[in-house]
Design a protein around this motif. Structure first.
Motif, short mmCIF file in Angstrom:
data_model
loop_
_atom_site.label_atom_id
_atom_site.label_comp_id
_atom_site.label_asym_id
_atom_site.label_seq_id
_atom_site.Cartn_x
_atom_site.Cartn_y
_atom_site.Cartn_z
N SER A 1 0.84 -1.20 0.00
CA SER A 1 0.00 0.00 0.00
C SER A 1 0.87 1.24 0.00
O SER A 1 1.93 1.28 0.62
CB SER A 1 -0.94 0.02 1.21
OG SER A 1 -0.21 0.09 2.41
N HIS B 1 -3.08 -1.62 -2.70
CA HIS B 1 -3.89 -0.39 -2.65
C HIS B 1 -3.00 0.83 -2.76
O HIS B 1 -1.96 0.93 -2.11
CB HIS B 1 -4.68 -0.29 -1.35
CG HIS B 1 -5.45 1.00 -1.26
ND1 HIS B 1 -6.64 1.19 -1.92
CD2 HIS B 1 -5.18 2.16 -0.62
CE1 HIS B 1 -7.07 2.42 -1.69
NE2 HIS B 1 -6.20 3.04 -0.91
N SER B 2 -3.43 1.79 -3.60
CA SER B 2 -2.81 3.10 -3.68
C SER B 2 -3.91 4.13 -3.88
O SER B 2 -4.79 3.94 -4.72
CB SER B 2 -1.81 3.16 -4.84
OG SER B 2 -1.12 4.40 -4.84
N ASP B 3 -3.89 5.17 -3.07
CA ASP B 3 -4.94 6.19 -3.19
C ASP B 3 -4.93 6.82 -4.57
O ASP B 3 -5.93 6.77 -5.29
CB ASP B 3 -4.75 7.28 -2.13
CG ASP B 3 -5.11 6.79 -0.73
OD1 ASP B 3 -5.58 5.64 -0.60
OD2 ASP B 3 -4.91 7.56 0.22
N SER B 4 -3.82 7.45 -4.95
CA SER B 4 -3.76 8.15 -6.23
C SER B 4 -2.65 7.65 -7.14
O SER B 4 -2.61 8.01 -8.32
CB SER B 4 -3.56 9.66 -6.00
OG SER B 4 -2.36 9.90 -5.27
N SER C 1 -7.97 1.19 -5.73
CA SER C 1 -7.44 2.55 -5.70
C SER C 1 -8.59 3.52 -5.53
O SER C 1 -9.76 3.17 -5.75
CB SER C 1 -6.67 2.88 -6.99
OG SER C 1 -7.55 3.14 -8.06
N GLY D 1 -6.22 6.30 -8.59
CA GLY D 1 -5.08 5.81 -9.35
C GLY D 1 -5.47 4.84 -10.45
O GLY D 1 -6.44 4.09 -10.33
N ILE E 1 -5.21 1.53 -12.63
CA ILE E 1 -4.85 0.14 -12.38
C ILE E 1 -4.70 -0.59 -13.70
O ILE E 1 -5.62 -0.58 -14.53
CB ILE E 1 -5.90 -0.57 -11.51
CG1 ILE E 1 -6.04 0.10 -10.14
CG2 ILE E 1 -5.55 -2.05 -11.35
CD1 ILE E 1 -7.18 -0.45 -9.31
N SER F 1 -11.93 0.65 -8.30
CA SER F 1 -11.43 2.02 -8.18
C SER F 1 -12.62 2.96 -8.12
O SER F 1 -13.63 2.72 -8.80
CB SER F 1 -10.52 2.39 -9.36
OG SER F 1 -10.04 3.72 -9.21
#
Length: 277
Positions: free
Chosen positions: A155, A172-175, A195, A198, A200, A253
């Motif tokens: 993450s 997981h990545s926010d942006s 996300s 972001g 994917i 997302s």
């Protein structure tokens, strides 16, 4: 600790070249009034893998995590540290064991990640066996872990995730963008890639026993004929079952684009299609 092997020393040299690119170039001599006296340091650290440790959790809120494989049953870390004024906070690594998990925390003494003025950056290359489950966390840094055999959890708020594994994926990545490859034909548990905004990009093992589901309020595309339909809320949705559908693979997302690509294994990776549990 055991002395470094020749291969380990060579790997450290390669890591130094890789991570040195993250260090800021010194300011021009014509801008001395704005010069920042950055202190760049490098150091190595090793952690023993005690009997019963099957999972390694690494938290580095100061920069990148780059995973490399090694045969030795140890965790070796090569760090490139940029120390900034006014505190020039020193970098440290602390570890503790919790059951089957070895936790390694990267810290800068007396500094707070994200606080202004910035007090430093730490980018690390981590060398460890491929069969260990990984749990990796950064604040804004990139995470790279490729061709793993076991599950990968990763993450980052805004950093890119570059992950491939035969095991379960929990990413997981926010942006930040996510590019992932699910190499295995099947795995235990649910794989989730999510996300907020972001992008994917996921390579899907359609040759496996996969239950695929993807949803986003952004754009959703694929290159293998999967039907994409809007749901009642206006989000794009796609779902399919391959083989026995025993391994759930969920991609979500809120507003980011999702791109699904069909995975075609080549060379030595073809053996993954025939792996037994």
């Amino acid at each position: 600790m055991n002395p470094m092997t020749t291969a380990w020393a060579a790997a450290l040299a390669a890591a130094t070249m890789l991570l040195a690119a993250c260090a800021s170039a010194p300011p021009s001599p014509t801008a001395r009034e704005t010069e920042v006296p950055v202190r760049i340091e490098r150091f190595d650290k090793e952690f023993e893998l005690a009997r019963g440790v099957t999972r390694v959790a690494i938290d580095n809120p100061w920069g990148e995590i780059n995973i490399r494989s090694r045969d030795e049953r140890e965790v070796g870390i090569h760090a490139v540290v940029q120390r900034l004024p006014p505190g020039f906070a020193p970098a440290t690594m602390r570890s503790h064991r919790d059951g089957a998990t070895l936790h390694i925390d990267v810290t800068m003494d007396g500094a707070t990640p994200g606080a202004l003025p910035l007090q430093g950056r730490i980018d690390i290359a981590v060398y460890l066996p491929g069969d260990l489950v990984l749990a990796l966390h950064t604040r804004d840094g990139r995470i790279s872990a490729k061709r793993r055999a076991a599950a990968v959890e990763a993450s980052s708020k805004s950093g890119a995730l570059l992950i491939s594994s035969r095991g379960r994926l929990d990413l997981h990545s926010d942006s930040g963008p996510i590019r992932a490859v699910a190499i295995g034909a099947r795995w235990d548990g649910r794989s989730e890639i999510t996300s907020d905004s972001g992008r994917i990009v996921l390579m899907v093992p359609t040759f496996g026993d996969i239950a695929l589901e993807a949803t986003t309020n952004g754009r959703l595309t694929n290159d293998f004929g999967l039907s994409v339909t809007p749901d009642r809320g206006g989000a794009s949705h796609a779902a399919a079952r391959y083989g026995q559908g025993l391994s759930p693979l969920t991609i979500r997302s809120r507003t980011g684009e999702i791109v699904l690509e069909q995975l075609v294994l080549m060379g030595e990776d073809k053996g993954d299609q025939n792996d037994d549990d």
